[in-house]
Design an enzyme around this catalytic site. Structure first.
Site, PDB file in Angstrom:
ATOM      1  CG  ASN A  59      -1.787   1.126   1.371  1.00  9.69           C
ATOM      2  OD1 ASN A  59      -1.966   1.859   0.421  1.00  9.69           O
ATOM      3  ND2 ASN A  59      -2.337   1.314   2.535  1.00  9.69           N
ATOM      4  CB  CYS A  60       1.823   3.565  -2.373  1.00 13.59           C
ATOM      5  SG  CYS A  60       2.835   2.214  -2.908  1.00 13.59           S
ATOM      6  CB  VAL A  61      -2.227   6.310  -1.161  1.00 10.77           C
ATOM      7  CG1 VAL A  61      -1.467   6.673  -2.369  1.00 10.77           C
ATOM      8  CG2 VAL A  61      -3.216   5.207  -1.402  1.00 10.77           C
TER       9      VAL A  61
END
Lengths: 426, 130
Positions: free
Chosen positions: A241-243
């Site tokens: 997950n990046c956000v």
């Protein structure tokens, strides 16, 4: 399940000719790590750097942060289903390189990821200004899709952290902590008078760059289920997950889940830590309804008296959070929710996208819209190309003196919804 | 009857042309939400949450919303969710102009969210191999 955590305090990380842990120093031969990472043909090259607390260094765009760990004894291996074979973890002995972290950096898509400042005002907002970070900056092969790039980066970081953790398999720990998660019957017999408290952890699972993996399974494809809280210490849950940077749970957060450690700390004295449920945050409303129904049902079946619910992300997941809260409360089980706020830059707007009167006990990680000026750093690891379009950035936010103005949502872990962040009213 | 896809994302309009009844609107995100609100009042039910696309909800100029193809009695959960989404967008302000490459990334994320969840519901999913 009984798990012993052995913390090995790392006071320095040095790039050199040999990889080993000695006298509190983690020595890393970058060539060995490079060979490991380049096993994946989708990665064209990788560069290594070390960022230490107090340095004038900015790391961005950060994809994941991972703590190096290893199974020193007992079944399974670190990050089962991804790096190690699928086998139940969460028992035996786990060694931890405490104070060190692997930070992965890469420009997967133009607006994601976040910032870690090792000094200055930005450092106050992220726990990873306090770790010695081995930063791995990746260049993908030409033509690699965003999906493949994300997967390659995710797995490369985990492989590297596992490799470094293995160096400490036979090192004597500086500190030993024991966690014992009892079966339902054992804990009821042992603590008949203590309230049964459960933990519901919501895992981000909306899609590309918004995914979490449990034993290698994409959580959006799972029904709500149960896990031993000791399993999370062994990398059973990893971030894909990046956000947004401020309220995404990195793998490091999962490995050090403070709700789990705090519940264990009170277990047997104030409460009976009776179980942990993991659920997802999907896009389709039918999935949200099904998963929250399932969460409430499991809480009831486990006979919890109270439940702590932690969220990941903001906006759409607020609906999952409130559905979980409402449905669990409707079973007569008290809840406390942990979330964060997008209350506008002045902090006066409504904080959540969804609300309900049942959510009457709320812990906040802070207001993600709060604005901070990050001064120029002498060294940039990665690239500042995207700090204007990153979540929390805005147009013309790079000033002529090299400083940048961002909302704190651009800073990794600033308003973490497990409560791992550094802001506090305490 | 196919579900409806209301979108201002040309990539999503192309990608789901066969699996959904695509209603492409060359509107700003807030106006797509208004169009969805009108459909909800006409009895179409929200299938997807209208606030997606990660980052900050107003970070993405693209919105794709799946609604039931069939109209029923007005669904108050759908009304509440779409009104909440509109209030959120109003609070956070309109997304700004983005460089073309970044805009394309937003289109991709918007598509992926629908695609992966569509798989979850309609297809047998595959576990990742070790």
């Amino acid at each position: 399940m009984k798990l012993t955590i052995g913390n090995i305090n790392i006071t320095d990380v040095v790039l050199g000719a040999e990889s080993k842990v000695e006298g509190g120093t983690l020595f890393v031969n970058p060539k060995e790590l490079e060979a490991l990472v380049l096993e994946d043909g989708n990665i064209a090259s990788v560069s290594f750097d070390v960022a230490k607390p107090g340095e004038s260094t900015r790391i961005t765009p950060v994809k994941d942060v991972i703590e190096p760990r290893t199974k020193a004894d007992g079944p399974g291996g670190m990050f089962p289903g991804v790096v190690a074979k699928v086998d139940t973890v969460g028992s035996g002995v786990t060694h931890v390189l405490k104070g060190a972290a692997v930070v992965t950096v890469g420009k997967i898509v133009g607006f994601q990821e976040g910032i870690i400042d090792m000094s200055g005002p930005g450092a106050d907002y992220t726990p990873f200004s306090g770790t010695i970070n081995l930063v791995m900056d990746f260049v993908p092969r030409d033509g690699l899709s965003a999906q493949e790039y994300e997967k390659s980066l995710r797995v490369a970081g985990l492989k590297a952290a596992s490799f470094l953790g293995d160096l400490a398999k036979n090192v004597k720990p500086d500190e030993v902590i024991e966690y014992d998660f009892l079966s339902a019957t054992e804990s009821m017999k042992k603590y008949p008078d203590l309230p049964r408290v459960g933990y519901v952890q919501m895992l981000q699972s909306q899609g590309l760059l918004h995914d979490t993996y449990v034993y290698g399974v994409d959580m959006k494809q799972s029904l709500t289920t149960m896990i031993s809280p000791t399993e999370v210490f062994d990398g059973a849950i990893v971030s894909g997950n990046c956000v947004s940077a401020c309220d995404k749970n990195t793998t490091y957060h999962h490995q050090n889940n403070p709700v789990v450690t705090d519940l264990f700390a009170r277990h047997g004295a104030e409460l009976n830590f009776a179980g942990m449920i993991i659920t997802n945050e999907n896009v389709y409303l039918a999935d949200k309804i099904r998963s929250s129904d399932w969460t409430a049902k499991l809480c009831e079946m486990m006979g919890f008296d109270g439940v702590i619910i932690s969220q990941e992300g903001f906006g759409n997941p607020d609906t999952d959070l409130i559905m979980n809260c409402k449905k669990i409360e409707a079973k007569g089980i008290h809840t406390v929710i942990i979330t964060d706020e997008y209350a506008g830059r002045d902090g006066t707007s409504q904080s959540l996208a969804d609300v309900d009167a049942a959510a009457n006990a709320v812990v906040t990680g802070g207001n993600a819209n709060e604005v901070v000026t990050l001064p120029k750093m002498d060294k940039i690891i990665g690239s500042q190309d995207y700090v204007d379009v990153i979540a929390g950035g805005f147009e013309n936010n790079m000033k002529s003196d090299g400083s940048i103005v961002v909302e704190i949502q651009a800073i990794i872990g600033a308003t973490n919804e497990m409560g791992f962040n550094k802001m506090s009213a305490r | 009857m196919l579900d409806k896809l209301l979108t201002n994302n040309p990539m999503a309009a192309r990608r789901f042309a066969d699996s959904l009844e695509v209603d492409f609107r060359d509107f700003a995100a807030a106006d797509v939400l208004k169009a969805a609100r009108d459909m909800v009042h006409q009895g179409h039910r929200l299938r997807t949450h209208p606030v997606t696309s990660g980052a900050a909800p107003n970070g993405s100029p693209f919105v794709s919303i799946v609604l039931s193809g069939e109209a029923f009695r007005t669904d108050f959960d759908s009304v509440s969710i779409i009104e909440g989404a509109m209030a959120l967008y109003a609070k956070l302000g309109a997304p700004r102009e983005l460089p073309e490459a970044v805009a394309k990334d937003f289109m991709l994320i918007d598509c992926e969210m629908l695609a992966k969840d569509t798989q979850n519901i309609y297809e047998i999913t595959r576990r990742e191999e070790i």
